[in-house]
Scaffold this motif. Sequence first.
Motif, PDB file in Angstrom:
ATOM      1  N   THR A 220      -6.232  -1.202 -11.849  1.00  0.00           N
ATOM      2  CA  THR A 220      -5.329  -1.617 -12.650  1.00  0.00           C
ATOM      3  C   THR A 220      -4.609  -0.474 -13.294  1.00  0.00           C
ATOM      4  O   THR A 220      -5.342   0.834 -13.069  1.00  0.00           O
ATOM      5  CB  THR A 220      -5.643  -2.760 -13.855  1.00  0.00           C
ATOM      6  OG1 THR A 220      -6.709  -1.671 -14.736  1.00  0.00           O
ATOM      7  CG2 THR A 220      -6.585  -3.712 -13.177  1.00  0.00           C
ATOM      8  N   GLU A 221      -3.733  -0.815 -13.483  1.00  0.00           N
ATOM      9  CA  GLU A 221      -2.683   0.273 -14.269  1.00  0.00           C
ATOM     10  C   GLU A 221      -3.566   1.256 -15.489  1.00  0.00           C
ATOM     11  O   GLU A 221      -3.512   2.440 -15.914  1.00  0.00           O
ATOM     12  CB  GLU A 221      -1.489   0.009 -14.507  1.00  0.00           C
ATOM     13  CG  GLU A 221      -0.561   1.214 -15.072  1.00  0.00           C
ATOM     14  CD  GLU A 221       0.938   0.764 -15.359  1.00  0.00           C
ATOM     15  OE1 GLU A 221       1.893   1.560 -15.447  1.00  0.00           O
ATOM     16  OE2 GLU A 221       1.233  -0.337 -14.984  1.00  0.00           O
TER      17      GLU A 221
ATOM     18  N   ASN B 165       6.645   4.285  -8.085  1.00  0.00           N
ATOM     19  CA  ASN B 165       7.542   3.532  -8.462  1.00  0.00           C
ATOM     20  C   ASN B 165       8.050   2.787  -6.964  1.00  0.00           C
ATOM     21  O   ASN B 165       8.957   2.131  -6.994  1.00  0.00           O
ATOM     22  CB  ASN B 165       8.808   3.691  -9.047  1.00  0.00           C
ATOM     23  CG  ASN B 165       8.167   4.324 -10.649  1.00  0.00           C
ATOM     24  OD1 ASN B 165       7.436   3.529 -11.018  1.00  0.00           O
ATOM     25  ND2 ASN B 165       8.738   5.213 -10.956  1.00  0.00           N
TER      26      ASN B 165
ATOM     27  N   LEU C 244      -0.949  -7.579  -5.027  1.00  0.00           N
ATOM     28  CA  LEU C 244      -0.661  -7.049  -6.074  1.00  0.00           C
ATOM     29  C   LEU C 244       0.632  -7.549  -6.746  1.00  0.00           C
ATOM     30  O   LEU C 244       1.699  -7.703  -5.981  1.00  0.00           O
ATOM     31  CB  LEU C 244      -0.605  -5.453  -6.097  1.00  0.00           C
ATOM     32  CG  LEU C 244       0.604  -4.948  -5.210  1.00  0.00           C
ATOM     33  CD1 LEU C 244       0.970  -3.239  -5.545  1.00  0.00           C
ATOM     34  CD2 LEU C 244       0.354  -4.748  -3.721  1.00  0.00           C
ATOM     35  N   LEU C 245       0.921  -7.582  -7.896  1.00  0.00           N
ATOM     36  CA  LEU C 245       2.084  -8.023  -8.434  1.00  0.00           C
ATOM     37  C   LEU C 245       2.754  -9.090  -8.060  1.00  0.00           C
ATOM     38  O   LEU C 245       3.836  -8.976  -7.883  1.00  0.00           O
ATOM     39  CB  LEU C 245       3.005  -6.744  -8.724  1.00  0.00           C
ATOM     40  CG  LEU C 245       2.370  -5.573  -9.670  1.00  0.00           C
ATOM     41  CD1 LEU C 245       3.382  -4.374  -9.748  1.00  0.00           C
ATOM     42  CD2 LEU C 245       2.285  -6.116 -11.083  1.00  0.00           C
TER      43      LEU C 245
ATOM     44  N   ILE D   4      -3.948  -4.122  -8.427  1.00  0.00           N
ATOM     45  CA  ILE D   4      -4.125  -4.208  -6.813  1.00  0.00           C
ATOM     46  C   ILE D   4      -5.434  -4.565  -6.503  1.00  0.00           C
ATOM     47  O   ILE D   4      -6.492  -3.934  -7.176  1.00  0.00           O
ATOM     48  CB  ILE D   4      -3.668  -3.029  -6.188  1.00  0.00           C
ATOM     49  CG1 ILE D   4      -3.860  -3.082  -4.729  1.00  0.00           C
ATOM     50  CG2 ILE D   4      -4.456  -1.823  -6.818  1.00  0.00           C
ATOM     51  CD1 ILE D   4      -3.246  -1.727  -3.979  1.00  0.00           C
TER      52      ILE D   4
ATOM     53  N   TRP E 141       0.743  -2.835 -13.455  1.00  0.00           N
ATOM     54  CA  TRP E 141       0.270  -3.236 -12.292  1.00  0.00           C
ATOM     55  C   TRP E 141      -1.285  -3.480 -11.793  1.00  0.00           C
ATOM     56  O   TRP E 141      -2.003  -2.980 -12.778  1.00  0.00           O
ATOM     57  CB  TRP E 141       1.003  -2.260 -11.182  1.00  0.00           C
ATOM     58  CG  TRP E 141       0.611  -0.904 -11.099  1.00  0.00           C
ATOM     59  CD1 TRP E 141       1.167   0.050 -11.732  1.00  0.00           C
ATOM     60  CD2 TRP E 141      -0.849  -0.345 -10.959  1.00  0.00           C
ATOM     61  NE1 TRP E 141       0.557   1.449 -11.753  1.00  0.00           N
ATOM     62  CE2 TRP E 141      -0.743   1.076 -11.124  1.00  0.00           C
ATOM     63  CE3 TRP E 141      -2.082  -0.689 -10.329  1.00  0.00           C
ATOM     64  CZ2 TRP E 141      -1.781   1.892 -10.984  1.00  0.00           C
ATOM     65  CZ3 TRP E 141      -2.848   0.011 -10.376  1.00  0.00           C
ATOM     66  CH2 TRP E 141      -2.950   1.446 -10.689  1.00  0.00           C
TER      67      TRP E 141
ATOM     68  N   LYS F  81       0.639 -12.111 -12.881  1.00  0.00           N
ATOM     69  CA  LYS F  81       1.866 -11.314 -13.630  1.00  0.00           C
ATOM     70  C   LYS F  81       1.725 -10.432 -14.688  1.00  0.00           C
ATOM     71  O   LYS F  81       2.268  -9.701 -14.782  1.00  0.00           O
ATOM     72  CB  LYS F  81       2.761 -12.427 -13.779  1.00  0.00           C
ATOM     73  CG  LYS F  81       2.473 -13.394 -15.098  1.00  0.00           C
ATOM     74  CD  LYS F  81       3.813 -14.234 -15.379  1.00  0.00           C
ATOM     75  CE  LYS F  81       3.266 -15.004 -16.500  1.00  0.00           C
ATOM     76  NZ  LYS F  81       4.533 -16.134 -16.620  1.00  0.00           N
TER      77      LYS F  81
ATOM     78  N   ALA G  95       6.863  -3.221  -4.710  1.00  0.00           N
ATOM     79  CA  ALA G  95       5.323  -3.878  -4.765  1.00  0.00           C
ATOM     80  C   ALA G  95       5.110  -4.575  -3.233  1.00  0.00           C
ATOM     81  O   ALA G  95       4.315  -4.363  -2.451  1.00  0.00           O
ATOM     82  CB  ALA G  95       5.172  -5.458  -5.636  1.00  0.00           C
TER      83      ALA G  95
ATOM     84  N   LEU H  76       2.254   2.863  -6.053  1.00  0.00           N
ATOM     85  CA  LEU H  76       2.743   2.069  -7.443  1.00  0.00           C
ATOM     86  C   LEU H  76       3.103   3.148  -8.316  1.00  0.00           C
ATOM     87  O   LEU H  76       4.352   3.030  -9.235  1.00  0.00           O
ATOM     88  CB  LEU H  76       1.561   1.286  -7.958  1.00  0.00           C
ATOM     89  CG  LEU H  76       1.258   0.135  -6.648  1.00  0.00           C
ATOM     90  CD1 LEU H  76      -0.059  -0.484  -7.376  1.00  0.00           C
ATOM     91  CD2 LEU H  76       2.540  -0.966  -7.218  1.00  0.00           C
TER      92      LEU H  76
ATOM     93  N   GLY I 231      -1.130  -8.344 -14.904  1.00  0.00           N
ATOM     94  CA  GLY I 231      -1.687  -7.264 -14.425  1.00  0.00           C
ATOM     95  C   GLY I 231      -3.306  -7.596 -14.425  1.00  0.00           C
ATOM     96  O   GLY I 231      -4.100  -6.568 -14.460  1.00  0.00           O
TER      97      GLY I 231
END
Length: 292
Positions: free
Chosen positions: A282-283, A44, A173-174, A6, A4, A263, A47, A41, A265
């Motif tokens: 970011t993740e 879970n 996001l996403l 954001i 993900w 898509k 989005a 996020l 990230g």
Amino acid sequence: MGGWAIAVHGGAGIDPNLPKERQDEAKRLLTRCLDIGISALRSNLPAIDVVELVVRELETDPLFNSGRGSSLTEKGTVEMEASIMDGPKRRCGALSGLTKVKNPVSLARLVMDKSPHSYLSFSGAEEFARKQGVELEENEYFNKITWRCSSWQKKQTQSYSITVSQRLAPAALLRTAATSTGGLMNKMTGRIGDSPIIGAGTYACELCGVSCTGEGEAIIRSTLSRDVAAVMEYKGLNLHEAVDYVIKKRLDEGKAGIIAVSKNGEVACGFNTNGMFRGCATEGGFMEVGLW
């Protein structure tokens, strides 16, 4: 990259004389919003729920120009706007002319989920809000506690003009995007900006989620958010290249800023103003908040 991403912003076009304490306040709010989004996020949460949650936080805090901190029209009232879009499903909801809705982004979500339409405005939007039972507030809630009330009073002696100021409170996001705003300070009643217009101030598709800020009239003319996705799709540009391209090639004399996620990230921010209140994460652990 993957996972993900954001991005949030509080508007483009920052007063170069903005006091240090207000700059710090803006950074704290942007960081808080990112933390809320990151936590959701990691839990879970879908989005579309996360983007609504983050924008609600921005609407509730009066610092930026949305929700409680909305700018005033020429008549000293608020006319709020918002939109939300679920990119992979190409679903959206948008609103204009709200005067009492505490969290416009949530009503935009209801337009998308609970109505057969994509866009409602003014009395029709207010009637829909009452039927949906959303939280309402009186005019004093939106402007009596903010510095914008005194700013509006000062502008009553000035002619109407288009200016760049802090004006949006969005997140992306996403491949989901949402935008909420009080609009242009001292705007004519009935004026609609880019924020609720899908493809102008807000857009999401299978490739990316985009939200814009700046001169609404210029953003509308250039269909700025849709153009980010279009040049990715038809020119094969990556997210950073696409944001840079539309800022430089699509605005003519206009001023604007963009936040976007892809898509894959990726996250990108771009602007041709002197600054933009923004933050992204970011993740993978990257996180940044900036103004200039």
